[in-house]
Write a protein that holds these residues in place. Structure first.
Motif, PDB file in Angstrom:
ATOM      1  N   ILE A  53       0.842  -1.201   0.000  1.00  0.00           N
ATOM      2  CA  ILE A  53       0.000   0.000   0.000  1.00  0.00           C
ATOM      3  C   ILE A  53       0.878   1.252   0.000  1.00  0.00           C
ATOM      4  O   ILE A  53       0.611   2.202  -0.747  1.00  0.00           O
ATOM      5  N   TYR A  56       2.206   1.712  -3.507  1.00  0.00           N
ATOM      6  CA  TYR A  56       1.186   2.259  -4.407  1.00  0.00           C
ATOM      7  C   TYR A  56       0.954   3.740  -4.131  1.00  0.00           C
ATOM      8  O   TYR A  56       0.861   4.545  -5.058  1.00  0.00           O
ATOM      9  N   LEU A  63      -0.037   0.253 -11.024  1.00  0.00           N
ATOM     10  CA  LEU A  63      -0.895  -0.571 -10.177  1.00  0.00           C
ATOM     11  C   LEU A  63      -0.211  -1.861  -9.713  1.00  0.00           C
ATOM     12  O   LEU A  63      -0.849  -2.700  -9.103  1.00  0.00           O
ATOM     13  N   LEU A  66      -0.538  -2.418  -5.927  1.00  0.00           N
ATOM     14  CA  LEU A  66      -1.931  -2.636  -5.557  1.00  0.00           C
ATOM     15  C   LEU A  66      -2.411  -3.998  -6.046  1.00  0.00           C
ATOM     16  O   LEU A  66      -3.091  -4.721  -5.318  1.00  0.00           O
ATOM     17  N   GLN A  89      -8.444   2.683  -2.692  1.00  0.00           N
ATOM     18  CA  GLN A  89      -7.253   3.115  -3.419  1.00  0.00           C
ATOM     19  C   GLN A  89      -7.525   3.542  -4.861  1.00  0.00           C
ATOM     20  O   GLN A  89      -6.682   4.229  -5.443  1.00  0.00           O
ATOM     21  N   THR A  90      -8.640   3.114  -5.445  1.00  0.00           N
ATOM     22  CA  THR A  90      -8.915   3.506  -6.838  1.00  0.00           C
ATOM     23  C   THR A  90     -10.133   4.411  -6.942  1.00  0.00           C
ATOM     24  O   THR A  90     -10.646   4.648  -8.029  1.00  0.00           O
TER      25      THR A  90
END
Length: 167
Positions: A53, A56, A63, A66, A89-90
């Motif tokens: 994490i 990322y 990506l 992730l 996260q996205t």
């Protein structure tokens, strides 16, 4: 040096070398990713997740970290954690790789209505005609076989609504 230690199976030394390097360059996403990979190799999945994490977040353009974190969670049957991680996260991404990742995670988690929605979005965003057809077929197949949706908040509010242009 860290790679040498890693390939020689000196995981503790590899991790220590990377952590020392990260004191000087705390946002080096490659070093952060490698720390996650070392932790995963040592079966320390929670630590690996934290490193992936951080990797990322240091460079969200890629990506890789992730994907690694999500795959690790899915392999451990932590589907809810994988879904939450991808959502968080996205959330502000509308690019094809992020959309495809969301679709894959929802499909693996068994959330077919959400998976169908995100595969449909992937079909619209994919630059390749063959992928567009495959993702649309996957979306249609999932939508046709859906049971009533799970009790979870709708996951379509994070992205712009679809328009006639398909985006």
């Amino acid at each position: 040096i860290a790679q040498f230690y890693y390939h020689a199976d000196y995981l503790k030394e590899a991790a220590a070398t990377l952590e020392a390097y990260l004191i000087m360059k705390p946002k080096d996403h490659r070093a952060l990713f490698f720390c996650g990979y070392i932790a995963m190799t040592r079966k320390d999945h929670d630590t690996a997740l934290d490193w992936f994490i951080r990797s990322y977040e240091a460079d969200p353009r890629t990506l890789d970290a992730l994907n690694q974190a999500v795959d690790m969670l899915l392999d451990q049957n932590r589907h809810g954690d994988a879904v939450q991680l991808v959502r968080t996260q996205t959330r502000n991404r509308s690019d094809f790789p992020a959309i495809e990742l969301r679709a894959r995670v929802y499909e693996t988690a068994g959330w077919c209505a959400d998976a169908a929605h995100w595969y449909r979005r992937a079909a619209q965003l994919s630059p390749w005609e063959a992928d567009q057809k495959n993702y649309q077929k996957k979306s249609d197949d999932l939508a046709a076989g859906c049971k009533p949706p799970h009790d979870h908040p709708a996951d379509t509010d994070f992205y712009p609504k679809e328009t006639d242009s398909g985006i």
